[in-house]
Design a protein around this motif. Structure first.
Motif, PDB file in Angstrom:
ATOM      1  N   GLY A 118       0.816  -1.198   0.000  1.00  0.00           N
ATOM      2  CA  GLY A 118       0.000   0.000   0.000  1.00  0.00           C
ATOM      3  C   GLY A 118       0.855   1.254   0.000  1.00  0.00           C
ATOM      4  N   VAL A 119       0.308   2.327  -0.556  1.00  0.00           N
ATOM      5  CA  VAL A 119       0.997   3.619  -0.589  1.00  0.00           C
ATOM      6  C   VAL A 119      -0.012   4.699  -0.220  1.00  0.00           C
ATOM      7  CG1 VAL A 119       2.241   5.305  -1.984  1.00  0.00           C
ATOM      8  CG2 VAL A 119       2.618   2.861  -2.367  1.00  0.00           C
ATOM      9  N   ASP A 120       0.345   5.561   0.737  1.00  0.00           N
ATOM     10  CA  ASP A 120      -0.465   6.719   1.111  1.00  0.00           C
ATOM     11  C   ASP A 120       0.332   7.987   0.827  1.00  0.00           C
ATOM     12  OD1 ASP A 120      -2.544   5.136   2.045  1.00  0.00           O
ATOM     13  OD2 ASP A 120      -1.730   5.052   4.079  1.00  0.00           O
ATOM     14  N   PHE A 162      -3.676   3.874  -2.010  1.00  0.00           N
ATOM     15  CA  PHE A 162      -4.149   2.682  -2.712  1.00  0.00           C
ATOM     16  C   PHE A 162      -3.449   1.469  -2.103  1.00  0.00           C
ATOM     17  CE2 PHE A 162      -0.208   3.373  -5.032  1.00  0.00           C
ATOM     18  CZ  PHE A 162       0.230   2.082  -5.304  1.00  0.00           C
ATOM     19  N   GLY A 163      -4.065   0.311  -2.287  1.00  0.00           N
ATOM     20  CA  GLY A 163      -3.485  -0.920  -1.758  1.00  0.00           C
ATOM     21  C   GLY A 163      -3.851  -2.111  -2.620  1.00  0.00           C
ATOM     22  N   VAL A 164      -2.977  -3.091  -2.628  1.00  0.00           N
ATOM     23  CA  VAL A 164      -3.240  -4.361  -3.311  1.00  0.00           C
ATOM     24  C   VAL A 164      -2.846  -5.477  -2.364  1.00  0.00           C
ATOM     25  CG1 VAL A 164      -2.892  -3.412  -5.624  1.00  0.00           C
ATOM     26  CG2 VAL A 164      -0.951  -4.396  -4.392  1.00  0.00           C
ATOM     27  N   TYR A 200      -8.036  -5.088  -4.448  1.00  0.00           N
ATOM     28  CA  TYR A 200      -7.518  -3.772  -4.796  1.00  0.00           C
ATOM     29  C   TYR A 200      -8.361  -2.728  -4.063  1.00  0.00           C
ATOM     30  CZ  TYR A 200      -5.752  -6.689  -8.578  1.00  0.00           C
ATOM     31  OH  TYR A 200      -5.156  -7.693  -9.295  1.00  0.00           O
ATOM     32  N   SER A 201      -7.709  -1.709  -3.513  1.00  0.00           N
ATOM     33  CA  SER A 201      -8.439  -0.699  -2.752  1.00  0.00           C
ATOM     34  C   SER A 201      -7.857   0.679  -3.017  1.00  0.00           C
ATOM     35  CB  SER A 201      -8.387  -1.006  -1.249  1.00  0.00           C
ATOM     36  OG  SER A 201      -7.061  -0.978  -0.767  1.00  0.00           O
ATOM     37  N   ILE A 202      -8.741   1.674  -3.000  1.00  0.00           N
ATOM     38  CA  ILE A 202      -8.335   3.073  -3.052  1.00  0.00           C
ATOM     39  C   ILE A 202      -9.098   3.803  -1.955  1.00  0.00           C
ATOM     40  CG2 ILE A 202      -7.731   3.108  -5.492  1.00  0.00           C
ATOM     41  CD1 ILE A 202     -10.437   4.314  -6.083  1.00  0.00           C
ATOM     42  N   SER A 204     -13.643  10.125   5.359  1.00  0.00           N
ATOM     43  CA  SER A 204     -12.879   9.311   4.416  1.00  0.00           C
ATOM     44  C   SER A 204     -13.830   8.511   3.542  1.00  0.00           C
ATOM     45  CB  SER A 204     -11.918   8.360   5.147  1.00  0.00           C
ATOM     46  OG  SER A 204     -12.628   7.357   5.830  1.00  0.00           O
ATOM     47  N   LEU A 205     -13.369   8.220   2.341  1.00  0.00           N
ATOM     48  CA  LEU A 205     -14.128   7.435   1.371  1.00  0.00           C
ATOM     49  C   LEU A 205     -13.209   6.343   0.846  1.00  0.00           C
ATOM     50  CD1 LEU A 205     -16.874   7.327  -0.209  1.00  0.00           C
ATOM     51  CD2 LEU A 205     -15.714   8.645  -2.007  1.00  0.00           C
ATOM     52  N   SER A 206     -13.730   5.109   0.734  1.00  0.00           N
ATOM     53  CA  SER A 206     -12.905   3.990   0.275  1.00  0.00           C
ATOM     54  C   SER A 206     -13.679   3.130  -0.703  1.00  0.00           C
ATOM     55  CB  SER A 206     -12.440   3.138   1.460  1.00  0.00           C
ATOM     56  OG  SER A 206     -13.550   2.544   2.118  1.00  0.00           O
ATOM     57  N   PHE A 207     -12.946   2.479  -1.598  1.00  0.00           N
ATOM     58  CA  PHE A 207     -13.526   1.536  -2.551  1.00  0.00           C
ATOM     59  C   PHE A 207     -12.633   0.312  -2.618  1.00  0.00           C
ATOM     60  CE2 PHE A 207     -13.821  -0.286  -6.831  1.00  0.00           C
ATOM     61  CZ  PHE A 207     -15.175  -0.605  -6.854  1.00  0.00           C
ATOM     62  N   ASP A 208     -13.227  -0.871  -2.471  1.00  0.00           N
ATOM     63  CA  ASP A 208     -12.491  -2.139  -2.521  1.00  0.00           C
ATOM     64  C   ASP A 208     -13.093  -3.024  -3.601  1.00  0.00           C
ATOM     65  OD1 ASP A 208     -10.907  -1.467  -0.245  1.00  0.00           O
ATOM     66  OD2 ASP A 208     -12.568  -2.069   1.044  1.00  0.00           O
TER      67      ASP A 208
END
Length: 381
Positions: free
Chosen positions: A118-120, A132-134, A158-160, A173-177
């Protein structure tokens, strides 16, 4: 003191480019409900190396004793143990945080390995954070009654996400997986996504019913959208709202809403109250009772794939232990949380009742109540 409690409340939503504190967490967790008991310990150790690197190691144990409704209907009670080991690291570069992780989970009939990246990145004076993350997983599904049974499962996710300090009192915060589970190298009649011990029931033609093994698709794709907000009240308290919507390729749609209220009491206590509502539709190939054997290509009677709704109430207490009471640590806390679940199944019936009292398909609907306890101690050093 106020800043200490605020940091506890914000930690789950704020993602600015800072390393976590050096910390040790000792946890005991316990679940009791629906004929199943699960408990065990966990330990997490996190340590910073210089000003840019943080590493962590976690060990987690589940000890399971189950005589659930599924087990009582078609099998014998059992006990097993699951051990999980995890390692992770964070590397801080200016306003960016790079995260790596590995988790290994082993039990007598299931092995799982998961790799994460993941990278923030924070912007605008750390008011906005985008990440984002994988993750990639490789599992081996076994079966206690057949030592040659081994099926490979591949998992990808996969997530953002984006978090924003909206005002001095509001964080959001808002997230999508998006996730994919896929079986490898299996025939059409096999799957790795179902429990190899579970069965479906079908009408026998003589007024009763018989059982056959479940049969699932080879793949499952799912998407989830989440929103989280926390608002600080003038009297040092806060309110947190979580909302999540989920859908998958099996026809399940789910909605979840959770509300938490946190309130400091005195200088050493933080009280938390939680209420959660969850509702989902059933999978396209789920049925409590099929009309005949092999009624369709895919068959499921897992109650977790049925339509149901649930509510959860929770209480929690965090106590800041006075400095010096526990040597060698800068500060420490004791934390106790209790959740009570109530699940109402809309199309899953209690097949344990006597067939002389209820005809097949007319049994009472099943209801599950469960309690979860988490007791843990945190130590900063």
């Amino acid at each position: 003191m106020l800043s200490f409690f605020i940091s506890l409340a914000v930690s789950s939503i704020s993602q600015a480019a800072v390393l976590p504190d050096d910390r040790i967490d000792l946890l005991y967790h316990g679940y009791d409900g629906g004929g199943a008991q699960i408990d065990g310990p966990s330990i997490l150790v996190r340590k910073n190396i210089g000003a840019s690197v943080s590493v962590a190691a976690n060990y987690y144990v589940d000890m399971v004793t189950s005589a659930s409704i599924d087990v009582q209907a078609t099998a014998s009670p059992y006990s097993e143990e699951r051990k999980e080991t995890g390692f992770s690291g964070q590397y801080l570069v200016d306003r960016s945080t790079i995260k790596l992780g590995y988790v290994s989970s082993k039990e007598n009939d299931y092995d799982a390995s998961t790799y994460t990246l993941g990278v923030d990145q924070s912007f605008f004076g750390d008011l906005t954070t985008v990440g984002f993350g994988v993750s990639f997983g490789e599992d081996v599904v076994g079966q206690n009654t057949d030592p040659t049974y081994a099926r490979d499962l591949q998992r990808r996710k996969y997530s953002i996400n984006a978090s924003q300090i909206v005002t001095k009192n509001l964080l959001a915060s808002l997230s999508f997986d998006s996730a994919t589970d896929q079986c490898l190298n299996l025939t059409q009649d096999e799957s790795c996504l179902n429990n190899p011990y579970r069965s479906v029931r079908y009408l026998s033609g003589t007024g009763g019913y018989l059982y056959q093994s479940e049969r699932y698709p080879h793949t499952r794709n799912s998407d989830a959208l989440g929103l989280r907000a926390i608002y600080y009240l003038p009297y040092r308290a806060s309110v947190r709202l979580d909302a999540r919507q989920f859908s998958d390729s099996w026809g399940i749609d789910a909605d979840n809403v959770e509300l938490r209220y946190l309130h400091p009491y005195g200088e050493r206590f933080l009280i938390e109250v939680k209420y959660r509502m969850y509702e989902q539709t059933g999978a396209d190939f789920y049925a409590d009772l099929f009309p005949y054997r092999d009624a369709q290509n895919f068959l499921a009677r897992d109650k977790e794939l049925s339509p149901f709704s649930s509510t959860t109430i929770g209480l929690g207490v965090t106590y800041k232990i006075p400095p010096g009471l526990i040597p060698w640590f800068e500060k420490s806390t004791a934390n106790l949380y209790w959740d009570h679940f109530n699940i109402d199944y809309d199309d899953f019936r209690d097949a344990r009742v006597s067939p002389t009292e209820f005809a097949a398909g007319d049994e009472p609907l099943y209801n599950l109540e469960a309690d979860v306890i988490r007791l843990y101690f945190s130590f900063w050093f």
